[in-house]
Design a protein around this motif. Structure first.
Motif, mmCIF file in Angstrom:
data_model
loop_
_atom_site.group_PDB
_atom_site.id
_atom_site.type_symbol
_atom_site.label_atom_id
_atom_site.label_comp_id
_atom_site.label_asym_id
_atom_site.label_seq_id
_atom_site.Cartn_x
_atom_site.Cartn_y
_atom_site.Cartn_z
ATOM 1 N N ILE A 82 0.839 -1.200 0.000
ATOM 2 C CA ILE A 82 0.000 0.000 0.000
ATOM 3 C C ILE A 82 0.875 1.252 0.000
ATOM 4 C CG2 ILE A 82 -1.685 1.285 1.363
ATOM 5 C CD1 ILE A 82 -2.909 -1.039 0.033
ATOM 6 N N GLU A 83 1.984 1.189 0.711
ATOM 7 C CA GLU A 83 2.869 2.347 0.792
ATOM 8 C C GLU A 83 3.490 2.659 -0.576
ATOM 9 O OE1 GLU A 83 3.169 4.142 3.388
ATOM 10 O OE2 GLU A 83 4.659 5.513 2.552
ATOM 11 N N ARG A 84 3.917 1.598 -1.292
ATOM 12 C CA ARG A 84 4.490 1.826 -2.624
ATOM 13 C C ARG A 84 3.446 2.379 -3.588
ATOM 14 N NH1 ARG A 84 7.851 -3.150 -4.747
ATOM 15 N NH2 ARG A 84 8.111 -1.695 -6.461
ATOM 16 N N LEU A 85 2.221 1.878 -3.481
ATOM 17 C CA LEU A 85 1.142 2.400 -4.333
ATOM 18 C C LEU A 85 0.890 3.877 -4.053
ATOM 19 C CD1 LEU A 85 -0.827 1.211 -6.423
ATOM 20 C CD2 LEU A 85 -2.478 0.992 -4.592
ATOM 21 N N ARG A 86 0.950 4.232 -2.761
ATOM 22 C CA ARG A 86 0.712 5.632 -2.383
ATOM 23 C C ARG A 86 1.814 6.543 -2.913
ATOM 24 N NH1 ARG A 86 2.292 7.472 2.490
ATOM 25 N NH2 ARG A 86 1.575 9.529 3.084
ATOM 26 N N VAL A 87 3.077 6.100 -2.772
ATOM 27 C CA VAL A 87 4.188 6.918 -3.275
ATOM 28 C C VAL A 87 4.120 7.057 -4.792
ATOM 29 C CG1 VAL A 87 6.696 7.006 -3.508
ATOM 30 C CG2 VAL A 87 5.689 6.439 -1.321
ATOM 31 N N GLY A 88 3.773 5.951 -5.486
ATOM 32 C CA GLY A 88 3.623 6.030 -6.938
ATOM 33 C C GLY A 88 2.520 6.972 -7.355
ATOM 34 N N SER A 89 1.391 6.944 -6.646
ATOM 35 C CA SER A 89 0.289 7.858 -6.969
ATOM 36 C C SER A 89 0.696 9.303 -6.748
ATOM 37 C CB SER A 89 -0.922 7.532 -6.103
ATOM 38 O OG SER A 89 -1.253 6.182 -6.199
ATOM 39 N N ILE A 90 1.451 9.558 -5.664
ATOM 40 C CA ILE A 90 1.890 10.930 -5.392
ATOM 41 C C ILE A 90 2.798 11.433 -6.512
ATOM 42 C CG2 ILE A 90 3.359 12.299 -3.869
ATOM 43 C CD1 ILE A 90 2.238 10.675 -1.556
ATOM 44 N N VAL A 91 3.740 10.581 -6.956
ATOM 45 C CA VAL A 91 4.670 11.005 -8.012
ATOM 46 C C VAL A 91 3.923 11.273 -9.312
ATOM 47 C CG1 VAL A 91 6.603 10.242 -9.431
ATOM 48 C CG2 VAL A 91 6.668 9.890 -6.980
ATOM 49 N N VAL A 92 2.952 10.393 -9.651
ATOM 50 C CA VAL A 92 2.191 10.583 -10.892
ATOM 51 C C VAL A 92 1.355 11.865 -10.823
ATOM 52 C CG1 VAL A 92 0.294 9.644 -12.237
ATOM 53 C CG2 VAL A 92 2.155 8.173 -11.555
ATOM 54 N N LEU A 93 0.739 12.123 -9.663
ATOM 55 C CA LEU A 93 -0.089 13.331 -9.540
ATOM 56 C C LEU A 93 0.761 14.598 -9.626
ATOM 57 C CD1 LEU A 93 -2.688 12.337 -6.827
ATOM 58 C CD2 LEU A 93 -3.147 12.922 -9.160
ATOM 59 N N VAL A 94 1.938 14.598 -8.996
ATOM 60 C CA VAL A 94 2.803 15.781 -9.065
ATOM 61 C C VAL A 94 3.288 16.004 -10.493
ATOM 62 C CG1 VAL A 94 5.048 16.662 -8.370
ATOM 63 C CG2 VAL A 94 3.501 15.792 -6.664
ATOM 64 N N ALA A 110 -5.901 29.742 -19.346
ATOM 65 C CA ALA A 110 -5.647 29.960 -17.926
ATOM 66 C C ALA A 110 -6.734 29.349 -17.068
ATOM 67 C CB ALA A 110 -5.536 31.453 -17.645
ATOM 68 N N SER A 111 -7.981 29.325 -17.566
ATOM 69 C CA SER A 111 -9.045 28.779 -16.734
ATOM 70 C C SER A 111 -9.082 27.256 -16.784
ATOM 71 C CB SER A 111 -10.399 29.333 -17.161
ATOM 72 O OG SER A 111 -10.704 28.894 -18.453
ATOM 73 N N GLN A 112 -8.649 26.647 -17.895
ATOM 74 C CA GLN A 112 -8.751 25.186 -17.961
ATOM 75 C C GLN A 112 -7.495 24.475 -17.493
ATOM 76 O OE1 GLN A 112 -10.232 23.555 -21.479
ATOM 77 N NE2 GLN A 112 -12.016 24.862 -21.562
ATOM 78 N N ALA A 113 -6.359 24.740 -18.172
ATOM 79 C CA ALA A 113 -5.159 23.961 -17.873
ATOM 80 C C ALA A 113 -4.611 24.272 -16.486
ATOM 81 C CB ALA A 113 -4.103 24.232 -18.937
ATOM 82 N N ASP A 114 -4.721 25.543 -16.081
ATOM 83 C CA ASP A 114 -4.159 25.895 -14.782
ATOM 84 C C ASP A 114 -4.997 25.324 -13.641
ATOM 85 O OD1 ASP A 114 -1.982 27.250 -13.600
ATOM 86 O OD2 ASP A 114 -3.428 28.641 -12.761
ATOM 87 N N THR A 115 -6.319 25.281 -13.801
ATOM 88 C CA THR A 115 -7.164 24.673 -12.772
ATOM 89 C C THR A 115 -6.865 23.182 -12.627
ATOM 90 O OG1 THR A 115 -8.862 26.249 -13.369
ATOM 91 C CG2 THR A 115 -9.520 24.427 -12.007
ATOM 92 N N LEU A 116 -6.659 22.505 -13.775
ATOM 93 C CA LEU A 116 -6.363 21.078 -13.716
ATOM 94 C C LEU A 116 -5.003 20.827 -13.062
ATOM 95 C CD1 LEU A 116 -7.568 18.405 -14.469
ATOM 96 C CD2 LEU A 116 -6.418 18.538 -16.644
ATOM 97 N N GLY A 117 -3.998 21.649 -13.417
ATOM 98 C CA GLY A 117 -2.682 21.476 -12.827
ATOM 99 C C GLY A 117 -2.678 21.721 -11.331
ATOM 100 N N ALA A 118 -3.355 22.787 -10.909
ATOM 101 C CA ALA A 118 -3.427 23.073 -9.464
ATOM 102 C C ALA A 118 -4.202 21.985 -8.725
ATOM 103 C CB ALA A 118 -4.077 24.436 -9.244
ATOM 104 N N GLY A 119 -5.261 21.452 -9.359
ATOM 105 C CA GLY A 119 -6.017 20.373 -8.723
ATOM 106 C C GLY A 119 -5.177 19.119 -8.537
ATOM 107 N N PHE A 120 -4.378 18.750 -9.568
ATOM 108 C CA PHE A 120 -3.504 17.578 -9.445
ATOM 109 C C PHE A 120 -2.479 17.770 -8.335
ATOM 110 C CE2 PHE A 120 -3.977 15.621 -13.934
ATOM 111 C CZ PHE A 120 -5.046 14.901 -13.465
ATOM 112 N N ALA A 121 -1.827 18.953 -8.305
ATOM 113 C CA ALA A 121 -0.783 19.179 -7.302
ATOM 114 C C ALA A 121 -1.370 19.183 -5.890
ATOM 115 C CB ALA A 121 -0.070 20.501 -7.591
ATOM 116 N N LEU A 122 -2.546 19.794 -5.718
ATOM 117 C CA LEU A 122 -3.147 19.818 -4.376
ATOM 118 C C LEU A 122 -3.651 18.438 -3.981
ATOM 119 C CD1 LEU A 122 -5.000 23.221 -4.450
ATOM 120 C CD2 LEU A 122 -2.990 22.616 -3.163
ATOM 121 N N ALA A 123 -4.091 17.622 -4.952
ATOM 122 C CA ALA A 123 -4.474 16.245 -4.619
ATOM 123 C C ALA A 123 -3.266 15.447 -4.156
ATOM 124 C CB ALA A 123 -5.127 15.582 -5.825
ATOM 125 N N ALA A 124 -2.099 15.686 -4.784
ATOM 126 C CA ALA A 124 -0.882 15.010 -4.327
ATOM 127 C C ALA A 124 -0.518 15.423 -2.914
ATOM 128 C CB ALA A 124 0.270 15.319 -5.283
#
Lengths: 104, 91
Positions: free
Chosen positions: A2-14, A41-55
């Motif tokens: 589970i820990e490796r899966l979590r680290v992999g998900s974090i790296v992919v999201l970042v 600015a409204s589409q790509a930046d919102t998606l990028g910020a959402g991915f980084a904050l999810a990580a």
């Protein structure tokens, strides 16, 4: 496991966050018009910020700071397109014509 | 856990480089709305940088500053957009 899966998900999201913010920055620097820039600015930046904050929320785990991160994600998800819409409307009402392809 | 911290701090460095590149549009932008849009994107980048540093340096109180920064950023954009239309300028 589970820990490796979590680290992999974090790296992919970042990585996704960095990629989409790069797309947004390139669009704002290169596109020809204020309306097209507002679009990227409204589409790509919102998606990028959402991915980084999810990580960030996934890395912090179960603690009160995660609640603030999720709140921040929803806040950016709502306010960023609203701000771009307000800017585009202000540009239209102050008389800026949209860019056409047959013009230089 | 050290790998994740390094990933977050490296991503924050990339975001700082992208924010500095965005300053070109703030300085050169032909109209007022271009500058406001670039400052708005730059503020979103700043919020993300603060959140990444909060996770990378393990200091969660950075998130409070990020939340207040996001709120002020949205308020600034809405206020400037409204004032440029209705009163012909900020002042």
């Amino acid at each position: 496991m589970i820990e490796r899966l979590r680290v992999g998900s974090i790296v992919v999201l970042v990585a996704g966050g960095v990629f989409f913010t790069f797309v947004s920055t390139t669009g704002v620097l290169r596109l020809p018009d204020v309306y097209t820039r507002a679009h990227t600015a409204s589409q790509a930046d919102t998606l990028g910020a959402g991915f980084a904050l999810a990580a960030v929320a996934l890395a912090l785990g179960w603690q009160p700071a995660t609640l603030i991160t999720v709140l921040l994600m929803f806040f950016i998800f709502i306010t960023n397109p609203t701000a771009a819409h307000a800017i585009a409307r202000a540009a239209y009402e102050s008389g800026i014509e949209p860019w056409r392809e047959d013009e230089p | 856990m050290s790998l994740v911290n390094d990933v977050f701090i490296g991503a924050a460095a990339v975001f700082v480089v992208l924010a500095i590149a965005m300053l070109y549009r703030v300085i050169k932008g032909p109209t007022m709305q271009d500058r406001v849009l670039a400052v708005n994107v730059l503020g979103t980048n700043t919020v993300v940088i603060l959140a990444l540093l909060a996770a990378g340096l393990e200091e969660p109180w950075f998130l409070d500053i990020a939340l207040i920064y996001a709120l002020l950023n949205f308020l600034m954009t809405i206020a400037i957009s409204k004032f440029t239309v209705e009163r012909g300028g900020i002042i």
